[in-house]
Design a protein around this motif. Structure first.
Motif, PDB file in Angstrom:
ATOM      1  N   CYS A   1       0.782  -1.157  -0.021  1.00 25.47           N
ATOM      2  CA  CYS A   1       0.201   0.061  -0.057  1.00 25.47           C
ATOM      3  C   CYS A   1       0.988   1.111  -0.054  1.00 25.47           C
ATOM      4  O   CYS A   1       1.651   1.115   0.682  1.00 25.47           O
TER       5      CYS A   1
ATOM      6  N   CYS B   1       0.661   3.475   3.623  1.00 25.39           N
ATOM      7  CA  CYS B   1       1.156   2.740   5.123  1.00 25.39           C
ATOM      8  C   CYS B   1       2.399   1.985   4.891  1.00 25.39           C
ATOM      9  O   CYS B   1       2.929   1.277   5.866  1.00 25.39           O
TER      10      CYS B   1
ATOM     11  N   CYS C   1      -4.747   0.416   0.608  1.00 27.24           N
ATOM     12  CA  CYS C   1      -5.752  -0.603   1.762  1.00 27.24           C
ATOM     13  C   CYS C   1      -6.984   0.129   2.113  1.00 27.24           C
ATOM     14  O   CYS C   1      -6.904   1.274   2.042  1.00 27.24           O
TER      15      CYS C   1
ATOM     16  N   CYS D   1      -6.158   3.356   4.746  1.00 28.39           N
ATOM     17  CA  CYS D   1      -5.520   4.468   4.291  1.00 28.39           C
ATOM     18  C   CYS D   1      -6.670   5.000   3.403  1.00 28.39           C
ATOM     19  O   CYS D   1      -6.816   6.168   3.285  1.00 28.39           O
TER      20      CYS D   1
HETATM   21 ZN   LIG Z   1      -2.297   1.495   3.661  1.00 31.07          ZN
END
Ligand SMILES: [Zn+2]
Length: 342
Positions: free
Chosen positions: A39, A42, A77, A80
């Motif tokens: 991702c 993150c 993700c 996020c």
């Molecule tokens: Zn993420």
């Protein structure tokens, strides 16, 4: 194409991008988490099962936000995607809609309060809508207003008589009604948060175009920290360039000169119902010291007349394609052999 299919295609493109980097670097022997991708916000790692996982699956990210004309172009993700959506994505929409309204652009609208002597400083709630053809529609309904103030406001209208003998526009002759009032400019925009949502759009566009190579660049750490913590002032200086670059530079470019402004330059359009806004954001490049870009923008472009001759290279836009796996490292080679020699 349905969303499931789209997610699978994006997963494959970005996982192959990571696999190539892994297989051709020191990660080869010590990274064994299976075929997958990161991702970009993150930096957590996701495998194919995570596309449909119950807890924090990979999701389609519309970048720029869908409300501003963006398409689903990458995966982030769920956490996020919704955290940032909640905290900052709406801010840029609010900001642009306010600019539309303040300039009375067609298809814009303002919710505001009208004031005059009759309203006792309280104001009547009103909506001004500017139609496609520029016509103004003003709506002050009883539902959203205190009935007493509403009545007083309309009672404050004055009758006027224009004699057809003394005015040029005959259609305005005769008796007419006139309401005088003032209203406040809308100002719901949080400019700081709106600017961070621009930073996020630019960063995700750079990831879309360059893949993992860009997010593994340590100069981008500060960008992720700022996106994840929009309430903190991590990047203190401006990260945008107000110069209007031509349309052929829409996308991901490199500023090669002056040296102090060397950076990844992301140019994109955000579209509201009323207008299109071209935005130019600088992101750090790959070299040591490139993370100082924001101090330099402030020192160079925000002083004096702020004008500089900026050289922009469009190698990334014209040559670089994330699906061209074998050419993944070409960008690094180009950066070292060309950009750093400028
Ligand atoms: Zn993420």
């Amino acid at each position: 194409m349905n969303n499931k299919k789209r997610k699978e295609i994006l997963f494959k493109i970005y996982s192959e991008n990571f696999k190539f980097i892994k297989d051709n670097s020191s990660l080869k022997d010590n990274f064994d988490k299976g075929f997958g991708c990161f991702c970009p916000i993150c930096l957590n790692y996701f495998v194919k099962e995570d596309l449909e996982a119950k807890v924090n699956p990979l999701t389609l990210e519309h970048n720029p936000p869908q409300s501003l004309g963006g398409k689903s172009s990458i995966l982030t993700c769920k956490k996020c995607n919704s955290d940032a959506g909640h905290k900052i994505d709406n801010e840029i929409l609010t900001a642009l809609l306010e600019i539309d309204a303040l300039h009375f652009k067609p298809n814009s609208e303002i919710k505001t309060q009208f004031y005059n002597e009759s309203t006792d400083g309280k104001g009547v709630n009103a909506k001004i809508k500017i139609e496609e053809d520029g016509k103004f529609l003003i709506n002050i309904d009883t539902k959203n207003n205190n009935p007493k103030i509403h009545k007083k406001f309309f009672d404050s209208e004055v009758q006027e008589y224009n004699s057809p003998l003394f005015i040029n526009d005959i259609s305005k002759s005769g008796w007419s009604k006139k309401l005088n009032f003032t209203f406040d400019k809308p100002n719901k925009t949080n400019e700081r948060l709106a600017s961070i949502s621009l930073l996020k759009i630019a960063y995700l566009m750079a990831f879309e175009k360059l893949g993992h190579l860009y997010i593994f660049n340590k100069n981008t750490e500060i960008i992720r920290e700022q996106i994840k913590h929009p309430e903190k002032e991590i990047i203190k200086n401006p990260f945008w360039i107000t110069y209007q670059f031509p349309d052929n530079l829409l996308g991901v470019n490199i500023i090669t000169k002056p040296r102090e402004l060397r950076s990844i330059l992301v140019i994109f359009n955000l579209k509201t119902k009323s207008d299109s806004y071209k935005i130019s954001i600088c992101l750090p490049g790959f070299s040591e010291g490139d993370e100082k870009i924001y101090e330099n923008i402030k020192d160079i472009l925000c002083q004096g007349n702020g004008f500089q001759n900026i050289e922009v290279n469009n190698y990334i836009n014209s040559e670089y394609n994330i699906k061209d796996i074998e050419k993944t490292f070409r960008l690094v080679q180009f950066w070292e052999s060309f950009v750093e020699k400028q």
